[in-house]
Design a protein around this motif. Structure first.
Motif, PDB file in Angstrom:
ATOM      1  N   VAL A   1      -0.185   9.864   6.325  1.00 24.48           N
ATOM      2  CA  VAL A   1       0.435  10.249   5.058  1.00 24.48           C
ATOM      3  C   VAL A   1       1.405  11.403   5.301  1.00 24.48           C
ATOM      4  O   VAL A   1       1.095  12.354   6.010  1.00 24.48           O
ATOM      5  N   SER A   2       2.583  11.281   4.715  1.00 23.79           N
ATOM      6  CA  SER A   2       3.589  12.337   4.770  1.00 23.79           C
ATOM      7  C   SER A   2       4.314  12.363   3.430  1.00 23.79           C
ATOM      8  O   SER A   2       4.181  11.433   2.622  1.00 23.79           O
ATOM      9  N   ALA A   3       5.103  13.396   3.222  1.00 31.09           N
ATOM     10  CA  ALA A   3       5.884  13.487   1.985  1.00 31.09           C
ATOM     11  C   ALA A   3       6.816  12.289   1.849  1.00 31.09           C
ATOM     12  O   ALA A   3       7.078  11.816   0.734  1.00 31.09           O
ATOM     13  N   ALA A   4       7.289  11.762   2.964  1.00 32.54           N
ATOM     14  CA  ALA A   4       8.192  10.601   2.941  1.00 32.54           C
ATOM     15  C   ALA A   4       7.495   9.339   2.441  1.00 32.54           C
ATOM     16  O   ALA A   4       8.156   8.375   2.056  1.00 32.54           O
ATOM     17  N   LEU A   5       6.161   9.340   2.436  1.00 31.46           N
ATOM     18  CA  LEU A   5       5.412   8.168   1.977  1.00 31.46           C
ATOM     19  C   LEU A   5       4.883   8.343   0.551  1.00 31.46           C
ATOM     20  O   LEU A   5       4.055   7.546   0.099  1.00 31.46           O
ATOM     21  N   ASP A   6       5.358   9.360  -0.168  1.00 32.69           N
ATOM     22  CA  ASP A   6       4.942   9.551  -1.552  1.00 32.69           C
ATOM     23  C   ASP A   6       5.354   8.333  -2.369  1.00 32.69           C
ATOM     24  O   ASP A   6       6.537   7.989  -2.438  1.00 32.69           O
ATOM     25  N   GLY A   7       4.366   7.647  -2.953  1.00 26.61           N
ATOM     26  CA  GLY A   7       4.621   6.423  -3.716  1.00 26.61           C
ATOM     27  C   GLY A   7       4.331   5.162  -2.941  1.00 26.61           C
ATOM     28  O   GLY A   7       4.500   4.055  -3.466  1.00 26.61           O
ATOM     29  N   LEU A   8       3.867   5.285  -1.701  1.00 29.31           N
ATOM     30  CA  LEU A   8       3.565   4.133  -0.840  1.00 29.31           C
ATOM     31  C   LEU A   8       2.704   3.114  -1.572  1.00 29.31           C
ATOM     32  O   LEU A   8       1.762   3.479  -2.281  1.00 29.31           O
ATOM     33  N   VAL A   9       3.042   1.841  -1.392  1.00 35.10           N
ATOM     34  CA  VAL A   9       2.279   0.752  -2.001  1.00 35.10           C
ATOM     35  C   VAL A   9       1.656  -0.078  -0.877  1.00 35.10           C
ATOM     36  O   VAL A   9       2.361  -0.536   0.029  1.00 35.10           O
ATOM     37  N   ILE A  10       0.334  -0.236  -0.960  1.00 30.45           N
ATOM     38  CA  ILE A  10      -0.454  -0.955   0.037  1.00 30.45           C
ATOM     39  C   ILE A  10      -1.193  -2.087  -0.669  1.00 30.45           C
ATOM     40  O   ILE A  10      -1.774  -1.886  -1.737  1.00 30.45           O
ATOM     41  N   ARG A  11      -1.173  -3.256  -0.064  1.00 26.73           N
ATOM     42  CA  ARG A  11      -1.922  -4.399  -0.632  1.00 26.73           C
ATOM     43  C   ARG A  11      -3.093  -4.719   0.296  1.00 26.73           C
ATOM     44  O   ARG A  11      -2.952  -4.733   1.515  1.00 26.73           O
ATOM     45  N   ILE A  12      -4.247  -4.986  -0.328  1.00 24.23           N
ATOM     46  CA  ILE A  12      -5.451  -5.331   0.421  1.00 24.23           C
ATOM     47  C   ILE A  12      -5.489  -6.843   0.600  1.00 24.23           C
ATOM     48  O   ILE A  12      -5.364  -7.589  -0.391  1.00 24.23           O
ATOM     49  N   PRO A  13      -5.656  -7.328   1.822  1.00 20.73           N
ATOM     50  CA  PRO A  13      -5.721  -8.786   2.047  1.00 20.73           C
ATOM     51  C   PRO A  13      -6.920  -9.407   1.332  1.00 20.73           C
ATOM     52  O   PRO A  13      -8.012  -8.810   1.272  1.00 20.73           O
ATOM     53  N   ALA A  14      -6.740 -10.598   0.816  1.00 24.70           N
ATOM     54  CA  ALA A  14      -7.828 -11.322   0.130  1.00 24.70           C
ATOM     55  C   ALA A  14      -9.016 -11.525   1.061  1.00 24.70           C
ATOM     56  O   ALA A  14     -10.157 -11.519   0.626  1.00 24.70           O
ATOM     57  N   SER A  15      -8.757 -11.692   2.349  1.00 30.10           N
ATOM     58  CA  SER A  15      -9.825 -11.931   3.314  1.00 30.10           C
ATOM     59  C   SER A  15     -10.756 -10.727   3.469  1.00 30.10           C
ATOM     60  O   SER A  15     -11.846 -10.853   4.005  1.00 30.10           O
ATOM     61  N   GLN A  16     -10.361  -9.571   2.981  1.00 28.62           N
ATOM     62  CA  GLN A  16     -11.183  -8.366   3.112  1.00 28.62           C
ATOM     63  C   GLN A  16     -11.801  -7.922   1.788  1.00 28.62           C
ATOM     64  O   GLN A  16     -12.493  -6.921   1.729  1.00 28.62           O
ATOM     65  N   HIS A  17     -11.545  -8.675   0.751  1.00 29.98           N
ATOM     66  CA  HIS A  17     -12.029  -8.243  -0.562  1.00 29.98           C
ATOM     67  C   HIS A  17     -13.339  -8.902  -0.891  1.00 29.98           C
ATOM     68  O   HIS A  17     -13.686  -9.934  -0.521  1.00 29.98           O
TER      69      HIS A  17
END
Length: 106
Positions: free
Chosen positions: A90-106
């Motif tokens: 995590v850095s200031a440049a990643l403020d607002g980062l969007v991550i999706r969780i794979p269906a295979s891990q849910h």
């Protein structure tokens, strides 16, 4: 503090504040984000923290190193923007980062 949005396969968003220098995986685990197991604790040795970086954030999140690329071969449904969340810092440049969780891990 930077924020990260984790989106599970059902479309539910989990918005978390993160300290700079933490891994995205640690933020997820500390906040109970479903689908990020992190069995190896962030050692890049298990691929149970596999995520998809939103394409708009792929360049900012960086590219996987050789060790991470090797571990990604063990994931179910790898994609062009697949990453191990333990390898994204995590850095200031990643403020607002969007991550999706794979269906295979849910």
């Amino acid at each position: 503090m930077p924020t990260i949005t984790f989106i599970d396969p059902d479309g539910q968003s989990h918005v978390m504040e993160a300290e700079e220098g933490q891994s995205v995986m640690k933020v997820a685990v500390q906040n109970g984000v479903p689908g990020i197991e992190a069995d190896c604790g962030g050692a890049c040795a298990c691929a149970t923290c596999h995520v998809y970086v939103d394409p708009a954030w792929a360049a900012a999140a960086g590219t996987p190193g050789a060790e991470e690329q090797e571990m990604l071969t063990y994931t179910v449904d790898p994609a062009e923007t697949s990453r191990l969340s333990c390898q994204i810092k995590v850095s200031a440049a990643l403020d607002g980062l969007v991550i999706r969780i794979p269906a295979s891990q849910h």
